[in-house]
Scaffold this motif. Structure first.
Motif, PDB file in Angstrom:
ATOM      1  N   ALA A 533     -15.652  30.208  29.017  1.00  0.00           N
ATOM      2  CA  ALA A 533     -16.431  31.398  29.354  1.00  0.00           C
ATOM      3  C   ALA A 533     -17.756  31.413  28.606  1.00  0.00           C
ATOM      4  CB  ALA A 533     -15.616  32.657  29.033  1.00  0.00           C
ATOM      5  N   ARG A 534     -17.747  30.915  27.376  1.00  0.00           N
ATOM      6  CA  ARG A 534     -18.984  30.860  26.598  1.00  0.00           C
ATOM      7  C   ARG A 534     -19.996  29.929  27.249  1.00  0.00           C
ATOM      8  NH1 ARG A 534     -18.870  28.549  20.529  1.00  0.00           N
ATOM      9  NH2 ARG A 534     -18.191  26.769  21.739  1.00  0.00           N
ATOM     10  N   GLN A 535     -19.535  28.762  27.713  1.00  0.00           N
ATOM     11  CA  GLN A 535     -20.435  27.828  28.392  1.00  0.00           C
ATOM     12  C   GLN A 535     -20.927  28.406  29.718  1.00  0.00           C
ATOM     13  OE1 GLN A 535     -18.834  23.907  28.736  1.00  0.00           O
ATOM     14  NE2 GLN A 535     -18.511  23.643  26.537  1.00  0.00           N
ATOM     15  N   THR A 536     -20.013  29.090  30.423  1.00  0.00           N
ATOM     16  CA  THR A 536     -20.418  29.716  31.684  1.00  0.00           C
ATOM     17  C   THR A 536     -21.486  30.770  31.447  1.00  0.00           C
ATOM     18  OG1 THR A 536     -18.205  29.339  32.586  1.00  0.00           O
ATOM     19  CG2 THR A 536     -19.591  30.948  33.710  1.00  0.00           C
ATOM     20  N   ALA A 537     -21.301  31.594  30.409  1.00  0.00           N
ATOM     21  CA  ALA A 537     -22.296  32.626  30.095  1.00  0.00           C
ATOM     22  C   ALA A 537     -23.642  31.997  29.760  1.00  0.00           C
ATOM     23  CB  ALA A 537     -21.794  33.476  28.924  1.00  0.00           C
ATOM     24  N   LYS A 538     -23.616  30.889  29.034  1.00  0.00           N
ATOM     25  CA  LYS A 538     -24.870  30.213  28.681  1.00  0.00           C
ATOM     26  C   LYS A 538     -25.554  29.647  29.922  1.00  0.00           C
ATOM     27  CE  LYS A 538     -26.791  26.826  25.441  1.00  0.00           C
ATOM     28  NZ  LYS A 538     -27.735  26.280  26.408  1.00  0.00           N
ATOM     29  N   ARG A 539     -24.722  29.074  30.814  1.00  0.00           N
ATOM     30  CA  ARG A 539     -25.289  28.509  32.042  1.00  0.00           C
ATOM     31  C   ARG A 539     -25.908  29.597  32.923  1.00  0.00           C
ATOM     32  NH1 ARG A 539     -21.133  25.938  33.366  1.00  0.00           N
ATOM     33  NH2 ARG A 539     -20.243  27.339  34.910  1.00  0.00           N
ATOM     34  N   ILE A 540     -25.215  30.719  33.056  1.00  0.00           N
ATOM     35  CA  ILE A 540     -25.746  31.812  33.867  1.00  0.00           C
ATOM     36  C   ILE A 540     -26.980  32.414  33.209  1.00  0.00           C
ATOM     37  CG2 ILE A 540     -25.224  34.074  34.844  1.00  0.00           C
ATOM     38  CD1 ILE A 540     -22.340  33.248  35.067  1.00  0.00           C
ATOM     39  N   SER A 541     -26.959  32.501  31.883  1.00  0.00           N
ATOM     40  CA  SER A 541     -28.117  33.028  31.168  1.00  0.00           C
ATOM     41  C   SER A 541     -29.348  32.157  31.417  1.00  0.00           C
ATOM     42  CB  SER A 541     -27.814  33.096  29.676  1.00  0.00           C
ATOM     43  OG  SER A 541     -28.922  33.555  28.954  1.00  0.00           O
ATOM     44  N   ASP A 542     -29.163  30.826  31.385  1.00  0.00           N
ATOM     45  CA  ASP A 542     -30.284  29.918  31.659  1.00  0.00           C
ATOM     46  C   ASP A 542     -30.775  30.075  33.094  1.00  0.00           C
ATOM     47  OD1 ASP A 542     -29.984  29.020  29.089  1.00  0.00           O
ATOM     48  OD2 ASP A 542     -28.834  27.224  29.642  1.00  0.00           O
ATOM     49  N   ALA A 548     -36.002  34.738  36.549  1.00  0.00           N
ATOM     50  CA  ALA A 548     -37.012  35.703  36.113  1.00  0.00           C
ATOM     51  C   ALA A 548     -38.387  35.067  36.065  1.00  0.00           C
ATOM     52  CB  ALA A 548     -36.629  36.260  34.741  1.00  0.00           C
ATOM     53  N   ALA A 549     -38.439  33.805  35.641  1.00  0.00           N
ATOM     54  CA  ALA A 549     -39.729  33.121  35.571  1.00  0.00           C
ATOM     55  C   ALA A 549     -40.287  32.840  36.960  1.00  0.00           C
ATOM     56  CB  ALA A 549     -39.576  31.816  34.785  1.00  0.00           C
ATOM     57  N   ASN A 550     -39.392  32.550  37.903  1.00  0.00           N
ATOM     58  CA  ASN A 550     -39.835  32.200  39.255  1.00  0.00           C
ATOM     59  C   ASN A 550     -40.245  33.409  40.072  1.00  0.00           C
ATOM     60  OD1 ASN A 550     -39.435  29.478  38.851  1.00  0.00           O
ATOM     61  ND2 ASN A 550     -37.340  29.495  39.652  1.00  0.00           N
ATOM     62  N   SER A 551     -39.674  34.572  39.742  1.00  0.00           N
ATOM     63  CA  SER A 551     -39.986  35.757  40.552  1.00  0.00           C
ATOM     64  C   SER A 551     -41.297  36.360  40.070  1.00  0.00           C
ATOM     65  CB  SER A 551     -38.859  36.776  40.433  1.00  0.00           C
ATOM     66  OG  SER A 551     -38.686  37.143  39.085  1.00  0.00           O
ATOM     67  N   SER A 552     -42.366  35.649  40.251  1.00  0.00           N
ATOM     68  CA  SER A 552     -43.695  36.088  39.844  1.00  0.00           C
ATOM     69  C   SER A 552     -44.645  35.931  41.032  1.00  0.00           C
ATOM     70  CB  SER A 552     -44.194  35.240  38.666  1.00  0.00           C
ATOM     71  OG  SER A 552     -44.263  33.886  39.046  1.00  0.00           O
ATOM     72  N   SER A 569     -34.220  39.894  40.755  1.00  0.00           N
ATOM     73  CA  SER A 569     -35.543  40.410  40.416  1.00  0.00           C
ATOM     74  C   SER A 569     -35.793  40.205  38.927  1.00  0.00           C
ATOM     75  CB  SER A 569     -35.612  41.903  40.765  1.00  0.00           C
ATOM     76  OG  SER A 569     -34.691  42.623  39.980  1.00  0.00           O
ATOM     77  N   GLY A 570     -37.062  40.326  38.522  1.00  0.00           N
ATOM     78  CA  GLY A 570     -37.403  40.026  37.139  1.00  0.00           C
ATOM     79  C   GLY A 570     -36.668  40.907  36.140  1.00  0.00           C
ATOM     80  N   GLY A 571     -36.706  42.252  36.345  1.00  0.00           N
ATOM     81  CA  GLY A 571     -36.033  43.147  35.418  1.00  0.00           C
ATOM     82  C   GLY A 571     -34.545  42.934  35.384  1.00  0.00           C
ATOM     83  N   GLU A 572     -33.945  42.728  36.574  1.00  0.00           N
ATOM     84  CA  GLU A 572     -32.497  42.501  36.635  1.00  0.00           C
ATOM     85  C   GLU A 572     -32.131  41.211  35.919  1.00  0.00           C
ATOM     86  OE1 GLU A 572     -28.999  41.914  40.021  1.00  0.00           O
ATOM     87  OE2 GLU A 572     -31.088  42.205  40.598  1.00  0.00           O
ATOM     88  N   ALA A 573     -32.934  40.178  36.092  1.00  0.00           N
ATOM     89  CA  ALA A 573     -32.643  38.901  35.442  1.00  0.00           C
ATOM     90  C   ALA A 573     -32.740  39.028  33.925  1.00  0.00           C
ATOM     91  CB  ALA A 573     -33.611  37.828  35.945  1.00  0.00           C
ATOM     92  N   ASP A 574     -33.735  39.797  33.433  1.00  0.00           N
ATOM     93  CA  ASP A 574     -33.855  39.992  31.989  1.00  0.00           C
ATOM     94  C   ASP A 574     -32.630  40.687  31.425  1.00  0.00           C
ATOM     95  OD1 ASP A 574     -36.283  38.764  31.984  1.00  0.00           O
ATOM     96  OD2 ASP A 574     -37.450  40.614  32.111  1.00  0.00           O
ATOM     97  N   ASP A 575     -32.163  41.749  32.125  1.00  0.00           N
ATOM     98  CA  ASP A 575     -30.983  42.487  31.657  1.00  0.00           C
ATOM     99  C   ASP A 575     -29.757  41.589  31.665  1.00  0.00           C
ATOM    100  OD1 ASP A 575     -32.573  44.669  31.379  1.00  0.00           O
ATOM    101  OD2 ASP A 575     -32.032  45.578  33.296  1.00  0.00           O
ATOM    102  N   MET A 576     -29.592  40.801  32.732  1.00  0.00           N
ATOM    103  CA  MET A 576     -28.433  39.929  32.811  1.00  0.00           C
ATOM    104  C   MET A 576     -28.492  38.848  31.739  1.00  0.00           C
ATOM    105  SD  MET A 576     -27.770  39.449  36.878  1.00  0.00           S
ATOM    106  CE  MET A 576     -26.334  38.451  36.553  1.00  0.00           C
ATOM    107  N   PHE A 580     -25.568  38.259  28.945  1.00  0.00           N
ATOM    108  CA  PHE A 580     -24.845  37.001  28.753  1.00  0.00           C
ATOM    109  C   PHE A 580     -25.102  36.420  27.362  1.00  0.00           C
ATOM    110  CE2 PHE A 580     -24.948  36.957  33.504  1.00  0.00           C
ATOM    111  CZ  PHE A 580     -23.576  37.029  33.671  1.00  0.00           C
ATOM    112  N   LYS A 581     -26.252  36.732  26.790  1.00  0.00           N
ATOM    113  CA  LYS A 581     -26.511  36.296  25.417  1.00  0.00           C
ATOM    114  C   LYS A 581     -25.548  36.991  24.452  1.00  0.00           C
ATOM    115  CE  LYS A 581     -30.807  35.780  24.502  1.00  0.00           C
ATOM    116  NZ  LYS A 581     -32.228  36.088  24.192  1.00  0.00           N
TER     117      LYS A 581
END
Length: 793
Positions: A533-542, A548-552, A569-576, A580-581
């Motif tokens: 689960a820790r690796q999955t969270a890291k993968r999803i976080s990345d 977030a970077a692409n939605s510009s 969306s950018g804000g949603e990606a930041d929160d997620m 996950f962090k």
């Protein structure tokens, strides 16, 4: 609703009822205060049942009352209600005024908790002394019993019942449970009647004979009958034949404290019988009562205060057994309150919650209640050094006896928590936090050693017990009164631990050691799941960081990914990403704590991580969940469900229908989408056969036609990785032309920019159009050629 035994006309009651619906709330309360002060008890006792129902609501939930559970601090009525119901307020003054005259009020047993009601209907007197000398026998039969309560008991009973009675509340009344008037009142009553400092304040009223008498005065020879009395048949102890006992002046000091605690414990915890738990220890057993999150939070408040109340016992009372005989009733009450009044019913209550509570974040309330009970050293009132890390503080050795006498609270419930965690999505930050909390608590220095010592004492062979002790271990049904029947001074720890375990789990229980091989194997599996689960969270976080970077703004120029099924969306990606962090941080610390608790060395942990890494290197994260092919498609196995729950693998969720009929996206022009659909449909109907012929050719023209007129290989691969049925996947795709891409704002913007760029070089409209079409064709042909070469390679 309960009422006095003899109903008489009351003009005061009639006037109050008439004013109740017409006058403002503040004015009604002011008039009630004046009535309580001015009228005698003879008039007030007729008003009392109606007033209780108007405040707390009816026991059947039809009348809501003052809605204390949803009354928040921000509301105008909050301060008025709190002043009126305060332990020293007008309502309690009315209770004491009626108490001095010895009035009684009846409550049908149908409103009692299930096990108590069933016991009475079977003709057996409940163990709790709250129900002794209070049952009223009707003339019609045994099915309509009622209880005769004094004013204080009646008030506390209705107050406690209002927490568990299901009611229909007006919409929009939501808020924090800890800020509600009910929660604050529970805390106020606990602090007033179970004080950690000083004695219980005396009643402000006295009857003509002296002080207010307790409801069931006890003789000095049988003080404070506890939960351990043998069940007595109602046929042997008929209410009309029960002998009266003389009042014990010392007992009057705490009868209100004892009554309050008994009512709270019975109404909030005694919804599951110990006998049923011992016979049917299965999560599939459906019992009629399901506690709410608010209910559990109030129970936690009770547990925390009882620990503080018990820990306020004077040091000399706890250290020297010889001083027990000289202690006051309140000090004696503090000494045994947790073990004798709460332990059994709270254990069964928590076991039921662990087995039946939904697998979501609301379980945090149950978890914190459990952790509060098993950490009484947190409520000693001692000021700790803030510079010292909590995790580095040893659990004092004096708590070893508490751990041993509550062994199942630590070991059995920990195993129940493991069973829940194995079925929980640990990628969710709230679930990861719960694993971290439990691991952190059990990793406290000295605690695991105390638990192991308790297990060793339980596993001691029986011949080590002193020969003077009976074979039948003390159970909650054999423990006697909570003050008069203390354990002999020579009773050893082995006997206490065995009595505790056999009393709660039955004489023939099969105890499973927390630090045994079986539980250790489950912990190793949990560590693997946590690492995954820790690796999955890291993968999803990345992934969300990339999204977030692409939605510009530059995504309009084709820089971002074209996968519109999994972007944010950018804000949603930041929160997620932040969420996950936190998940990664919680799980990382939980791994360390679990290794400390079960003494896993670095070699074992490295081996587990190596096995996990090899699985990940095999492309496990990109594979489908474990499935079994069938005629109806793929069927998930138990392993596949576990992989999906923990986010290790997933199905590609994407649109499987006609691409032309997808919902109009936010980056498309609705008018152009509909226009392009009509144009492409007209061309496909007219030229469909010719398109099929072109696509069936095996030369270069055929390859180009299939590229433009049929679905891409990537989409075909996605369909193969989808869990849809084979029949749906096997349908042939007819060649057709799609012009929907021309309705995209991105395409329109790029086209406009190209026209402007060519206009700068003096290209006309027609020449610019021809050049743009030529460049697009060349670009697509190059893509096709390179794709073919890569595929061949």
């Amino acid at each position: 609703m309960a009422a006095p035994a003899i109903q008489q006309p009351s003009y005061l009651l009639a006037n109050l009822k008439a004013d109740w619906t017409t006058k403002p709330f503040l004015q009604r309360c002011q008039e009630l205060v004046k009535v309580i002060d001015d009228y005698p008890a003879k008039e007030l006792h007729l008003v009392f049942p109606w007033l209780i129902e108007s405040i707390f609501g009816s026991l059947d939930g039809v009348i809501v009352g003052w809605n204390l559970r949803f009354l928040q601090t921000r509301m105008n009525e909050y301060n008025i209600v709190m002043d009126f119901l305060d332990p020293n307020g007008p309502m309690m003054k009315l209770v004491y005024k009626l108490q001095a005259e010895d009035y009684k009020y009846e409550i049908p047993i149908s409103y009692l908790p299930g096990p108590v009601k069933a016991s009475i209907q079977e003709g057996v007197l409940p163990d709790c002394p709250l129900f002794h000398n209070k049952l009223q026998f009707p003339m019609s039969g045994l099915l309509s019993f009622s209880m005769s309560l004094n004013p204080f008991e009646y008030y506390i009973f209705n107050f406690a019942s209002s927490l568990i009675v299901p009611k229909t509340y007006p919409p929009g009344q939501h808020g924090s449970c800890s800020d509600s008037a009910y929660f604050v009142l529970v805390d106020a009553y606990l602090k007033h009647f179970l004080p950690t400092e000083g004695n219980v304040p005396p009643s402000p009223f006295s009857d003509p004979r002296g002080s207010v008498a307790p409801p069931a005065p006890r003789s000095p020879s049988v003080p404070y009958v506890g939960y351990g009395v043998h069940s007595t048949s109602l046929l042997k102890r008929h209410i009309s034949h029960q002998p009266s006992v003389n009042a014990d002046p010392a007992a009057q000091e705490i009868w209100r404290s004892e009554t309050l605690l008994q009512v709270f414990v019975e109404m909030w915890l005694h919804h599951y019988s110990l006998e049923m738990y011992q016979k049917l220890q299965s999560p599939q057993v459906k019992e009629p009562f399901s506690p709410t999150e608010e209910h559990v939070l109030v129970v936690r408040l009770l547990v925390k205060h009882l620990h503080a109340f018990s820990n306020s016992l004077k040091q000399e009372q706890t250290s020297s057994p010889s001083t027990h005989s000289h202690a006051s009733p309140l000090e004696e009450f503090k000494r045994v309150v947790v073990q004798r009044f709460v332990q059994q019913k709270l254990y069964v209550f928590l076991q039921h919650c662990f087995g039946h509570w939904p697998l979501d974040a609301s379980f945090r309330a149950v978890l914190e209640t459990w952790l509060s009970y098993i950490q009484p050293w947190r409520y000693t009132g001692e000021k700790s050094n803030p510079q010292t890390d909590v995790q580095n503080r040893n659990v004092p050795e004096k708590w070893a006896s508490f751990v041993q006498e509550n062994l199942l609270m630590y070991t059995k419930l920990f195993q129940g928590f493991l069973n829940r965690v194995m079925r929980t999505d640990l990628v969710n930050a709230k679930n990861a936090l719960m694993v971290f909390r439990v691991a952190k608590v059990f990793a406290q220095p000295n605690l695991s050693e105390m638990i192991q010592k308790g297990e060793q004492l339980f596993l001691e062979p029986e011949h080590v017990l002193h020969h003077r002790q009976p074979r039948v271990f003390l159970t909650p049904a054999h423990s006697g009164s909570f003050l008069s029947s203390r354990q002999p001074a020579g009773t050893d720890a082995v006997f206490k631990v065995k009595s505790h375990v056999y009393g709660l789990e039955g004489q023939d229980c099969q105890y499973k050691q927390m630090f045994g091989g079986e539980v250790r194997g489950v912990v190793l599996k949990l560590i693997q799941i946590i690492a995954q689960a820790r690796q999955t969270a890291k993968r999803i976080s990345d992934h969300t960081a990339e999204a977030a970077a692409n939605s510009s703004f530059f995504s309009w120029f084709g820089v971002s990914s074209s996968d519109h099924n999994h972007t944010f969306s950018g804000g949603e990606a930041d929160d997620m990403g932040e969420c996950f962090k936190k998940t990664h941080e919680f799980l990382d610390k939980a791994l360390d704590y679990l290794c400390q608790i079960f003494r896993l060395n670095s070699g074992q942990l490295s081996q587990l991580m190596a096995n996990l890494a090899s699985t990940e290197d095999d492309g496990g994260s990109k594979q489908l969940p474990d499935c079994i092919p069938s005629e109806d498609g793929l069927v998930l196995t138990d392993l596949g469900r576990m992989q999906i729950i923990n986010g290790l693998r997933r199905f590609e969720i994407e649109y499987q229908g006609d691409p032309e009929l997808q919902p109009i996206r936010s980056y498309e022009n609705a008018l152009l989408v509909r226009l392009m659909f009509k144009v492409s449909s007209f061309l496909n109907d007219r030229l469909g056969d010719q398109m099929e012929m072109l696509c069936s050719r095996q030369d270069f023209v055929g390859r180009v036609s299939r590229h433009y007129l049929t679905s891409s290989s990537t989409a075909s691969e996605h369909r193969r990785r989808s869990p849809v049925a084979r029949q749906a996947r096997g349908r042939p795709q007819r060649a057709r032309l799609s012009l929907r891409v021309l309705a995209s704002y991105r395409t329109l913007l790029l086209t406009l920019l190209l026209y402007l760029l060519l206009a700068l070089f003096s290209f006309g409209l027609f020449s610019s159009t021809a050049l743009i079409l030529t460049l697009c064709c060349l670009y697509e042909l190059l893509l096709l050629l390179f794709a073919e070469k890569l595929k061949t390679h």
